[in-house]
Design a protein around this motif. Structure first.
Motif, short mmCIF file in Angstrom:
data_model
loop_
_atom_site.label_atom_id
_atom_site.label_comp_id
_atom_site.label_asym_id
_atom_site.label_seq_id
_atom_site.Cartn_x
_atom_site.Cartn_y
_atom_site.Cartn_z
N VAL A 1 14.32 -12.10 -19.37
CA VAL A 1 14.00 -11.61 -18.03
C VAL A 1 12.80 -10.70 -18.11
N GLU A 2 12.00 -10.70 -17.06
CA GLU A 2 10.83 -9.82 -16.98
C GLU A 2 10.69 -9.30 -15.55
N GLY A 3 10.07 -8.14 -15.44
CA GLY A 3 9.81 -7.56 -14.14
C GLY A 3 8.32 -7.45 -13.88
N VAL A 4 7.92 -7.70 -12.64
CA VAL A 4 6.52 -7.58 -12.24
C VAL A 4 6.45 -6.65 -11.04
N VAL A 5 5.65 -5.60 -11.15
CA VAL A 5 5.45 -4.64 -10.06
C VAL A 5 4.01 -4.74 -9.62
N ARG A 6 3.80 -5.09 -8.35
CA ARG A 6 2.44 -5.24 -7.85
C ARG A 6 2.16 -4.20 -6.76
N MET A 7 0.94 -3.66 -6.81
CA MET A 7 0.45 -2.73 -5.79
C MET A 7 -0.96 -3.11 -5.39
N ASN A 8 -1.32 -2.74 -4.18
CA ASN A 8 -2.71 -2.90 -3.75
C ASN A 8 -3.60 -1.89 -4.46
N ASP A 9 -4.89 -2.21 -4.55
CA ASP A 9 -5.86 -1.25 -5.08
C ASP A 9 -5.84 0.04 -4.27
N ARG A 10 -5.82 -0.11 -2.96
CA ARG A 10 -5.84 1.04 -2.06
C ARG A 10 -4.42 1.30 -1.58
N VAL A 11 -3.92 2.48 -1.86
CA VAL A 11 -2.57 2.83 -1.46
C VAL A 11 -2.60 4.14 -0.67
N ARG A 12 -1.51 4.43 0.01
CA ARG A 12 -1.45 5.65 0.83
C ARG A 12 -1.01 6.87 0.02
N ASP A 13 -0.46 6.62 -1.16
CA ASP A 13 0.07 7.72 -1.97
C ASP A 13 -0.33 7.50 -3.43
N GLU A 14 -1.48 8.04 -3.83
CA GLU A 14 -1.97 7.84 -5.18
C GLU A 14 -1.09 8.53 -6.22
N GLU A 15 -0.48 9.65 -5.85
CA GLU A 15 0.42 10.34 -6.77
C GLU A 15 1.61 9.45 -7.11
N ALA A 16 2.18 8.80 -6.08
CA ALA A 16 3.30 7.89 -6.33
C ALA A 16 2.85 6.71 -7.17
N ASP B 1 0.82 -1.22 0.00
CA ASP B 1 0.00 0.00 0.00
C ASP B 1 0.85 1.26 0.00
N LEU B 2 2.13 1.12 -0.41
CA LEU B 2 3.05 2.26 -0.47
C LEU B 2 3.16 2.96 0.88
N ARG B 3 3.41 2.18 1.92
CA ARG B 3 3.61 2.78 3.25
C ARG B 3 4.92 3.58 3.25
N PRO B 4 5.17 4.40 4.28
CA PRO B 4 6.28 5.35 4.23
C PRO B 4 7.66 4.77 3.96
N ASN B 5 7.94 3.53 4.38
CA ASN B 5 9.31 3.02 4.17
C ASN B 5 9.49 2.35 2.81
N ILE B 6 8.47 2.38 1.96
CA ILE B 6 8.56 1.78 0.62
C ILE B 6 8.79 2.88 -0.40
N ASP B 7 9.89 2.79 -1.11
CA ASP B 7 10.20 3.76 -2.16
C ASP B 7 9.79 3.15 -3.50
N GLY B 8 8.49 3.23 -3.78
CA GLY B 8 7.96 2.58 -4.97
C GLY B 8 8.44 3.21 -6.27
N VAL B 9 8.57 4.53 -6.28
CA VAL B 9 8.96 5.21 -7.51
C VAL B 9 10.41 4.89 -7.86
N ALA B 10 11.32 5.09 -6.91
CA ALA B 10 12.73 4.84 -7.19
C ALA B 10 13.00 3.37 -7.48
N THR B 11 12.32 2.47 -6.78
CA THR B 11 12.51 1.04 -7.01
C THR B 11 12.04 0.66 -8.42
N THR B 12 10.86 1.15 -8.80
CA THR B 12 10.34 0.84 -10.13
C THR B 12 11.24 1.42 -11.22
#
Length: 382
Positions: free
Chosen positions: A224-239, A196-207
């Motif tokens: 090789v392939e990459g898979v990025v998964r997120m919850n429907d409900r996140v704490r930072d919609e902009e990210a 849910d993109l909680r504060p200690n997850i750097d989703g943008v830089a990691t992706t």
């Protein structure tokens, strides 16, 4: 032979004596903070410990344990006859430093020991750590015993608090459950779950780092392939929107978004990976690293906290913003034959680890009972 018969008889006698002791020593009644948490229930030996249920916070929905009522002086006073000690794991961010000082004073007044497991030298739910460190200091100074999960974390606890922590490793949380081994596929699949993109997850830089690394590897003809998964409900919609944009148009990287996965769904998702990428910008230890170890999924993570010390041979480091470091880490992580999902070697490694971890779980439970008995014995002697 007569000697063998005598030794066998003595062993039987000792076993019967141990059974009598085990059934006559009362269970340690522990008010855990929280109680209904997979880690907390796993480390509590049912033969030696009885966990009190989490008191429901007023007005909270069913199943919510925070803010933890056990840390309120009025709850401690009202229920002092129901528990032998308090063991704090998580949730101290619910209270101020002054409120935690009142908790400590109430326990001292009641003559109830405090055990504190320092899971989080940095709180993953918070961006600023100042208040957390202050609260940690209050509990660490007052605790009768400290526990932490790795030797390197214990060194940091000592440096920060001046206290020695007992090191007890994080056990498996899967118990006797069957472990999935994944489904075979013809590419190396690197997955990162941003939750849910909680504060200690750097989703943008990691992706961003993953997208560049996948592009570079594929340019070198790597499958090789990459898979990025997120919850429907996140704490930072902009990210979340930025993460989707980063992956758009990048061949070999896809975004998955869906409801929060339950334990079985998450284990199955992880088991399909050749390597799991951890997206942390700060933190101390990782339950995900433990689950990946159980499933024989190699971990690639940043150099934060003490996660690499949990299972060093399975942990491969990279730096956010440095795709070359991620490329090298992925290559190293996926080189063992057992890293391939759905393979016989993965299945054999998962089974080997299951046996190892169930044995470890017994040692972890015994270690906790020892800590509890020790603090209670000191309290009686005082």
């Amino acid at each position: 032979m007569p000697g063998d018969a005598v030794r066998a008889s003595l062993r039987t006698q000792r076993f019967e004596e141990e059974k009598i002791v085990a059934t006559t020593v009362p269970l340690v009644r522990v008010a855990a903070v929280p109680s209904a948490h997979p880690y907390v229930t796993a480390v509590a030996d049912p033969a030696g410990v009885r966990l009190l249920a989490d008191p429901p916070p007023p007005g909270a929905p069913a199943g919510q344990w925070w803010p933890p009522q056990v840390l309120l002086p009025e709850w401690l006073e009202a229920h002092a006859e129901e528990f032998d000690l308090v063991h704090v794991h998580f949730g101290i961010e619910s209270y101020t430093v002054d409120e935690l000082a009142l908790t400590v004073s109430a326990l001292e007044r009641l003559g109830k020991p405090l055990v504190y497991t320092v899971h989080d030298l940095e709180n993953p739910q918070l961006s600023s750590q100042e208040a957390h460190r202050d609260g940690l200091a209050v509990l660490a100074h007052a605790a009768d015993e400290l526990i932490t999960l790795t030797a390197s974390a214990a060194d940091e606890v000592a440096a920060i608090t001046g206290r020695t922590a007992t090191v007890v490793p994080h056990p498996t949380l899967l118990g006797e459950a069957e472990r999935p081994v994944g489904t075979a596929h013809d590419t190396v699949r690197v997955g990162v779950h941003l939750r849910d993109l909680r504060p200690n997850i750097d989703g943008v830089a990691t992706t961003a780092t993953l997208v560049r690394a996948i592009a570079d590897l594929r340019a070198q003809a790597a499958r090789v392939e990459g898979v990025v998964r997120m919850n429907d409900r996140v704490r930072d919609e902009e990210a979340a929107a930025s993460i989707v944009l980063l992956a758009e148009g990048c061949e070999g990287v896809r975004i998955e978004r869906g409801p929060r996965q339950d334990d079985d769904e998450l284990a199955a998702w992880l088991a399909d990976l050749d390597a799991c990428l951890l997206p942390y910008r700060h933190g101390t230890q990782s339950g995900w690293a433990e689950l990946c170890y159980d499933l024989a999924v190699p971990v690639v993570g940043t150099r934060v906290g003490h996660m690499a010390a949990q299972h060093p041979t399975d942990f491969h480091t990279f730096d956010l913003g440095e795709p070359l470091s991620l490329e090298r880490a992925v290559i190293d992580a996926t080189s063992p034959a057992w890293s391939v999902p759905g393979s016989r070697r993965r299945a054999a490694e998962v089974e080997r680890r299951r046996t190892e971890r169930l044995s470890e779980l017994e040692h972890v439970r015994h270690a906790h009972v020892e800590v509890y008995r020790r603090v209670l014995a000191r309290e009686l002697a005082a």
